[in-house]
Design an enzyme around this catalytic site. Structure first.
Site, mmCIF file in Angstrom:
data_model
loop_
_atom_site.group_PDB
_atom_site.id
_atom_site.type_symbol
_atom_site.label_atom_id
_atom_site.label_comp_id
_atom_site.label_asym_id
_atom_site.label_seq_id
_atom_site.Cartn_x
_atom_site.Cartn_y
_atom_site.Cartn_z
ATOM 1 N N TYR A 90 79.000 54.622 54.470
ATOM 2 C CA TYR A 90 78.349 54.334 53.195
ATOM 3 C C TYR A 90 78.492 55.524 52.249
ATOM 4 O O TYR A 90 78.927 55.374 51.101
ATOM 5 C CB TYR A 90 76.876 54.012 53.423
ATOM 6 C CG TYR A 90 76.152 53.549 52.181
ATOM 7 C CD1 TYR A 90 76.245 52.228 51.759
ATOM 8 C CD2 TYR A 90 75.378 54.430 51.427
ATOM 9 C CE1 TYR A 90 75.582 51.786 50.605
ATOM 10 C CE2 TYR A 90 74.719 54.005 50.288
ATOM 11 C CZ TYR A 90 74.822 52.673 49.886
ATOM 12 O OH TYR A 90 74.179 52.247 48.747
ATOM 13 N N ASP A 101 79.737 35.987 45.128
ATOM 14 C CA ASP A 101 79.279 36.606 46.369
ATOM 15 C C ASP A 101 80.013 35.918 47.510
ATOM 16 O O ASP A 101 80.805 34.989 47.291
ATOM 17 C CB ASP A 101 77.765 36.515 46.527
ATOM 18 C CG ASP A 101 77.195 37.741 47.246
ATOM 19 O OD1 ASP A 101 77.689 38.037 48.371
ATOM 20 O OD2 ASP A 101 76.296 38.392 46.715
ATOM 21 N N VAL A 125 65.789 51.894 46.259
ATOM 22 C CA VAL A 125 65.042 50.826 45.594
ATOM 23 C C VAL A 125 64.076 50.199 46.600
ATOM 24 O O VAL A 125 64.475 49.823 47.716
ATOM 25 C CB VAL A 125 65.997 49.754 45.036
ATOM 26 C CG1 VAL A 125 65.213 48.600 44.406
ATOM 27 C CG2 VAL A 125 66.950 50.375 44.016
ATOM 28 N N ASP A 127 85.100 36.522 49.223
ATOM 29 C CA ASP A 127 85.036 37.454 50.346
ATOM 30 C C ASP A 127 85.903 38.645 49.971
ATOM 31 O O ASP A 127 87.130 38.520 49.858
ATOM 32 C CB ASP A 127 85.554 36.782 51.617
ATOM 33 C CG ASP A 127 85.579 37.701 52.825
ATOM 34 O OD1 ASP A 127 85.318 38.919 52.665
ATOM 35 O OD2 ASP A 127 85.879 37.221 53.933
ATOM 36 N N VAL A 128 85.293 39.812 49.750
ATOM 37 C CA VAL A 128 86.053 40.954 49.238
ATOM 38 C C VAL A 128 87.031 41.515 50.260
ATOM 39 O O VAL A 128 87.897 42.319 49.899
ATOM 40 C CB VAL A 128 85.110 42.073 48.738
ATOM 41 C CG1 VAL A 128 84.193 41.551 47.646
ATOM 42 C CG2 VAL A 128 84.309 42.690 49.871
ATOM 43 N N LYS A 136 80.842 55.382 48.867
ATOM 44 C CA LYS A 136 80.199 55.476 47.561
ATOM 45 C C LYS A 136 80.692 56.699 46.788
ATOM 46 O O LYS A 136 80.859 56.654 45.558
ATOM 47 C CB LYS A 136 78.683 55.503 47.708
ATOM 48 C CG LYS A 136 78.101 54.184 48.222
ATOM 49 C CD LYS A 136 78.400 53.028 47.280
ATOM 50 C CE LYS A 136 77.693 51.756 47.669
ATOM 51 N NZ LYS A 136 77.926 50.646 46.723
ATOM 52 N N ASN A 155 79.401 45.115 42.671
ATOM 53 C CA ASN A 155 78.115 45.429 43.290
ATOM 54 C C ASN A 155 78.089 45.050 44.771
ATOM 55 O O ASN A 155 77.039 45.058 45.389
ATOM 56 C CB ASN A 155 77.003 44.684 42.534
ATOM 57 C CG ASN A 155 75.617 45.025 43.035
ATOM 58 O OD1 ASN A 155 75.222 46.184 43.047
ATOM 59 N ND2 ASN A 155 74.874 44.006 43.460
#
Length: 262
Positions: free
Chosen positions: A173, A40, A206, A61-62, A177, A88
Site C-alpha cells: 500500500y 467499480d 478517514v 476490473d482494473v 501510493k 480511486n
C-alpha cells in the site's frame, strides 16, 4: 478572465465509486451537478449506485487490461467525452482484513503474491487508467486527471497504533501510493502543453466505524486530534475538476488534519 469553481455539467469518470470514500465522492459530485460515469469492479453495486444518482454505471476490473480499456471507452461514449477522470480504486488494509487466512504477515515472511496484488490494483491500475483516460481527455482538448494517493504515500505509518487491531498497514500500500504520486508528477509535466492537468490527492485516515481505541490513537497523531470524516475529502476534487484550478498541475494535495506537519 472569470474562473468558475462549480462543476455543473462537467463530464467525469470516477473509478472506484463503491468504497468508503468513493461512494461519498459520487454523491457529492452528483450534488454539484457533474455528469457522472461511475465505475467499480464486477460484483459491486456500482450499477445500482449509478442509477440512484442518475449517472452512467460501468463495471471495470482494473486488473483486466482489455476490460479496463473497453470500460473507459464506454464511459467516454456514454458521456459524450470526458472533462475529468478520477482513479480511486485500491486494495486497502480494511479490505484485506475481510479476507481469509493471514493478509498481514510479518514483513520478513511477506509473500510476493500479496505484494503483487497491491501493486497490480493500486499502481498498475492507475497507470492503465491514466493511459486510457488521458486519450479521452486529449480528444476533448483539455481536462483534469486526479489520482487518489494516501498519507502513507507521503509519510510512514506509526506501526504502534495498529497493535491489537484486526487490520494493519502493509508494504504494498505504502509503495503503490508513493508510486502514484510519482506517476502523477511525471504525467503532469508530459501533458501540461496538451491542456491536461494531473494532480494527486492524499487523504489522511478517514473514520469508518473504527474501534474507539484506534480512532483515538490515530487522532493523537494529528494536530486536529481526530480522523477525517467522509465528507471532508471531496471538496478538493470539486476544486481540481473546476476551471478555478486551471493553473494547477503536478501537485499532491495532502488532506490529513495536519498529520504530516508534525
Amino acid at each position: 478572465m472569470s474562473l468558475r469553481t462549480d462543476i455543473k455539467g462537467k463530464r467525469v469518470l470516477l473509478l472506484g465509486a463503491c468504497g468508503v470514500l468513493g461512494r461519498r465522492h459520487a454523491e457529492i459530485l452528483a450534488e454539484h451537478g457533474a455528469s457522472l460515469a461511475l465505475a467499480d469492479r464486477p460484483g459491486s453495486d456500482v450499477l445500482e449506485l449509478a442509477k440512484s444518482l442518475d449517472a452512467r454505471g460501468v463495471e471495470i476490473d482494473v486488473t483486466d487490461e482489455p476490460g479496463l480499456v473497453a470500460g473507459v471507452a464506454a464511459a467516454e461514449a456514454a458521456l459524450g467525452g470526458l472533462d475529468g477522470a478520477i482513479y480511486n480504486a485500491a486494495i486497502t488494509s480494511e479490505g484485506l482484513a475481510k479476507q481469509s487466512g493471514n493478509p498481514f504477515p510479518a514483513f520478513e515472511d511477506y509473500p510476493t503474491e500479496l505484494w503483487r496484488a497491491s501493486i497490480n490494483v493500486n499502481l498498475t491500475g492507475a497507470f492503465l487508467f491514466a493511459r486510457e483516460a488521458g486519450k479521452a481527455l486529449k480528444r476533448n482538448g483539455s481536462g483534469s486527471l486526479i489520482n487518489i494517493a494516501s498519507i502513507y504515500g507521503v509519510v510512514a505509518p506509526d506501526h504502534r497504533i495498529y497493535e491489537s487491531q484486526p487490520f494493519n498497514s502493509f508494504p504494498g500500500y505504502a509503495a503503490s501510493k508513493a508510486g502514484i504520486i510519482g506517476l502523477t508528477r511525471w504525467l503532469a509535466t508530459l501533458w501540461a502543453d496538451s491542456g491536461i492537468r494531473v494532480n494527486a490527492v492524499s487523504p489522511g485516515g478517514v473514520y469508518n466505524d473504527h474501534d474507539p481505541a484506534f480512532a483515538a490513537a490515530y487522532g493523537n497523531r494529528t494536530p486536529m486530534g481526530r480522523m477525517a470524516e467522509r465528507d471532508e475529502i471531496t471538496g478538493i476534487l470539486v476544486y481540481l475538476l473546476s476551471d478555478s484550478a486551471c493553473y494547477c498541475t503536478g501537485q499532491n494535495f495532502v488532506i490529513d488534519g495536519g498529520l504530516s506537519a508534525w
